[in-house]
Design a protein around this motif. Structure first.
Motif, PDB file in Angstrom:
ATOM      1  N   ALA A 147       0.885  -1.245  -0.112  1.00  0.00           N
ATOM      2  CA  ALA A 147       0.056   0.051  -0.006  1.00  0.00           C
ATOM      3  C   ALA A 147       0.782   1.501  -0.061  1.00  0.00           C
ATOM      4  O   ALA A 147       0.753   2.183  -0.721  1.00  0.00           O
ATOM      5  CB  ALA A 147      -0.921   0.031   1.244  1.00  0.00           C
ATOM      6  N   ALA A 148       1.920   1.133   0.796  1.00  0.00           N
ATOM      7  CA  ALA A 148       2.761   2.430   0.948  1.00  0.00           C
ATOM      8  C   ALA A 148       3.557   2.631  -0.180  1.00  0.00           C
ATOM      9  O   ALA A 148       3.794   3.636  -0.831  1.00  0.00           O
ATOM     10  CB  ALA A 148       4.021   2.134   2.089  1.00  0.00           C
ATOM     11  N   LYS A 149       3.940   1.651  -0.928  1.00  0.00           N
ATOM     12  CA  LYS A 149       4.574   1.585  -2.083  1.00  0.00           C
ATOM     13  C   LYS A 149       3.736   2.225  -3.475  1.00  0.00           C
ATOM     14  O   LYS A 149       4.291   3.004  -4.379  1.00  0.00           O
ATOM     15  CB  LYS A 149       5.292   0.193  -2.808  1.00  0.00           C
ATOM     16  CG  LYS A 149       6.381  -0.030  -1.903  1.00  0.00           C
ATOM     17  CD  LYS A 149       6.768  -1.635  -2.169  1.00  0.00           C
ATOM     18  CE  LYS A 149       6.954  -2.023  -3.566  1.00  0.00           C
ATOM     19  NZ  LYS A 149       7.183  -3.376  -3.937  1.00  0.00           N
ATOM     20  N   GLU A 150       2.667   1.783  -3.393  1.00  0.00           N
ATOM     21  CA  GLU A 150       1.577   2.435  -4.503  1.00  0.00           C
ATOM     22  C   GLU A 150       1.560   3.882  -4.179  1.00  0.00           C
ATOM     23  O   GLU A 150       1.224   4.498  -5.148  1.00  0.00           O
ATOM     24  CB  GLU A 150       0.244   1.560  -4.271  1.00  0.00           C
ATOM     25  CG  GLU A 150       0.453   0.218  -4.534  1.00  0.00           C
ATOM     26  CD  GLU A 150       0.805  -0.058  -6.288  1.00  0.00           C
ATOM     27  OE1 GLU A 150       0.662   0.635  -7.136  1.00  0.00           O
ATOM     28  OE2 GLU A 150       1.604  -0.942  -6.409  1.00  0.00           O
ATOM     29  N   VAL A 151       1.427   4.291  -2.890  1.00  0.00           N
ATOM     30  CA  VAL A 151       1.368   5.777  -2.915  1.00  0.00           C
ATOM     31  C   VAL A 151       2.268   6.389  -3.194  1.00  0.00           C
ATOM     32  O   VAL A 151       2.501   7.436  -4.026  1.00  0.00           O
ATOM     33  CB  VAL A 151       1.136   6.199  -1.290  1.00  0.00           C
ATOM     34  CG1 VAL A 151       1.105   7.601  -1.067  1.00  0.00           C
ATOM     35  CG2 VAL A 151      -0.328   5.755  -0.770  1.00  0.00           C
ATOM     36  N   LEU A 152       3.605   5.999  -2.865  1.00  0.00           N
ATOM     37  CA  LEU A 152       4.960   6.495  -3.486  1.00  0.00           C
ATOM     38  C   LEU A 152       5.063   6.691  -5.011  1.00  0.00           C
ATOM     39  O   LEU A 152       5.483   7.694  -5.481  1.00  0.00           O
ATOM     40  CB  LEU A 152       6.079   5.604  -2.874  1.00  0.00           C
ATOM     41  CG  LEU A 152       6.284   5.821  -1.384  1.00  0.00           C
ATOM     42  CD1 LEU A 152       7.330   4.967  -1.044  1.00  0.00           C
ATOM     43  CD2 LEU A 152       6.484   7.103  -0.875  1.00  0.00           C
ATOM     44  N   LYS A 153       4.563   5.654  -5.588  1.00  0.00           N
ATOM     45  CA  LYS A 153       4.603   5.554  -7.032  1.00  0.00           C
ATOM     46  C   LYS A 153       3.581   6.529  -7.615  1.00  0.00           C
ATOM     47  O   LYS A 153       4.002   7.495  -8.339  1.00  0.00           O
ATOM     48  CB  LYS A 153       4.388   4.102  -7.513  1.00  0.00           C
ATOM     49  CG  LYS A 153       5.398   3.508  -7.356  1.00  0.00           C
ATOM     50  CD  LYS A 153       5.105   1.793  -7.881  1.00  0.00           C
ATOM     51  CE  LYS A 153       5.958   0.720  -7.216  1.00  0.00           C
ATOM     52  NZ  LYS A 153       5.368  -0.729  -7.452  1.00  0.00           N
ATOM     53  N   ALA A 154       2.567   6.681  -6.898  1.00  0.00           N
ATOM     54  CA  ALA A 154       1.268   7.454  -7.741  1.00  0.00           C
ATOM     55  C   ALA A 154       1.891   9.012  -7.235  1.00  0.00           C
ATOM     56  O   ALA A 154       1.554   9.802  -8.156  1.00  0.00           O
ATOM     57  CB  ALA A 154      -0.056   7.540  -6.792  1.00  0.00           C
ATOM     58  N   LYS A 155       2.429   9.365  -6.340  1.00  0.00           N
ATOM     59  CA  LYS A 155       3.214  10.533  -5.936  1.00  0.00           C
ATOM     60  C   LYS A 155       4.429  10.939  -7.074  1.00  0.00           C
ATOM     61  O   LYS A 155       5.026  11.723  -6.554  1.00  0.00           O
ATOM     62  CB  LYS A 155       3.444  10.743  -4.350  1.00  0.00           C
ATOM     63  CG  LYS A 155       2.061  10.572  -3.511  1.00  0.00           C
ATOM     64  CD  LYS A 155       1.402  11.934  -4.054  1.00  0.00           C
ATOM     65  CE  LYS A 155       0.059  11.938  -3.273  1.00  0.00           C
ATOM     66  NZ  LYS A 155      -0.807  12.786  -3.194  1.00  0.00           N
ATOM     67  N   LYS A 156       4.878  10.042  -7.609  1.00  0.00           N
ATOM     68  CA  LYS A 156       6.121  10.147  -8.381  1.00  0.00           C
ATOM     69  C   LYS A 156       7.311  10.332  -7.407  1.00  0.00           C
ATOM     70  O   LYS A 156       8.267  11.132  -8.070  1.00  0.00           O
ATOM     71  CB  LYS A 156       5.825  11.132  -9.509  1.00  0.00           C
ATOM     72  CG  LYS A 156       4.554  10.817 -10.517  1.00  0.00           C
ATOM     73  CD  LYS A 156       4.797  11.855 -11.756  1.00  0.00           C
ATOM     74  CE  LYS A 156       3.409  11.729 -12.435  1.00  0.00           C
ATOM     75  NZ  LYS A 156       2.439  10.752 -12.588  1.00  0.00           N
ATOM     76  N   VAL A 157       7.401   9.618  -6.502  1.00  0.00           N
ATOM     77  CA  VAL A 157       8.688   9.619  -5.494  1.00  0.00           C
ATOM     78  C   VAL A 157      10.000   9.212  -6.347  1.00  0.00           C
ATOM     79  O   VAL A 157      11.030   9.668  -6.394  1.00  0.00           O
ATOM     80  CB  VAL A 157       8.376   8.930  -4.232  1.00  0.00           C
ATOM     81  CG1 VAL A 157       9.697   8.918  -3.511  1.00  0.00           C
ATOM     82  CG2 VAL A 157       7.395   9.847  -3.372  1.00  0.00           C
ATOM     83  N   PRO A 158       9.542   7.908  -7.014  1.00  0.00           N
ATOM     84  CA  PRO A 158      10.900   7.775  -7.662  1.00  0.00           C
ATOM     85  C   PRO A 158      11.446   8.448  -8.695  1.00  0.00           C
ATOM     86  O   PRO A 158      12.594   8.734  -8.698  1.00  0.00           O
ATOM     87  CB  PRO A 158      10.613   6.132  -8.585  1.00  0.00           C
ATOM     88  CG  PRO A 158       9.323   5.736  -7.549  1.00  0.00           C
ATOM     89  CD  PRO A 158       8.741   7.059  -7.023  1.00  0.00           C
ATOM     90  N   LEU A 159      10.659   9.311  -9.491  1.00  0.00           N
ATOM     91  CA  LEU A 159      11.091  10.029 -10.466  1.00  0.00           C
ATOM     92  C   LEU A 159      11.528  11.640  -9.640  1.00  0.00           C
ATOM     93  O   LEU A 159      12.498  11.943 -10.323  1.00  0.00           O
ATOM     94  CB  LEU A 159       9.885  10.940 -11.243  1.00  0.00           C
ATOM     95  CG  LEU A 159       9.944  11.887 -12.217  1.00  0.00           C
ATOM     96  CD1 LEU A 159      10.917  11.577 -13.278  1.00  0.00           C
ATOM     97  CD2 LEU A 159       8.827  12.170 -12.926  1.00  0.00           C
ATOM     98  N   ALA A 160      11.366  11.799  -8.447  1.00  0.00           N
ATOM     99  CA  ALA A 160      11.599  12.883  -7.865  1.00  0.00           C
ATOM    100  C   ALA A 160      13.139  12.598  -7.391  1.00  0.00           C
ATOM    101  O   ALA A 160      14.075  13.455  -7.457  1.00  0.00           O
ATOM    102  CB  ALA A 160      10.874  13.349  -6.367  1.00  0.00           C
TER     103      ALA A 160
END
Length: 85
Positions: free
Chosen positions: A62-75
């Motif tokens: 669930a947490a990973k999905e939020v991070l991906k949706a918020k584009k944290v990897p891109l940041a």
């Protein structure tokens, strides 16, 4: 270390907002990081650790999905590129 320090502080602040006292929050975050590093020291790759600790429908997923949706990897990528300029 600066990036990780910033993430550590944010992680502690956000966990603390869930109602844990400062000492318990720091312990939880430190133990999480310690566990991750221990698995790396045992020879697992980061990808293997991620797969090992991510359960279908679980909290990590669930947490990973939020991070991906918020584009944290891109940041992270943009931050690294910015640091090289």
């Amino acid at each position: 270390p600066g990036y990780l320090a910033m993430l550590y502080q944010k992680f502690c602040a956000d966990v603390g907002e869930l109602g844990l006292d400062h000492e318990s929050t720091e312990l939880l975050v430190r133990q999480t990081l310690h566990g991750f590093l221990a698995l790396l020291d045992q020879g697992l790759t980061a990808k293997e650790v991620e797969k090992l600790v991510t359960s279908k429908g679980g909290t990590t997923e669930a947490a990973k999905e939020v991070l991906k949706a918020k584009k944290v990897p891109l940041a992270f990528k943009e931050a690294i590129i910015s640091a090289t300029n």
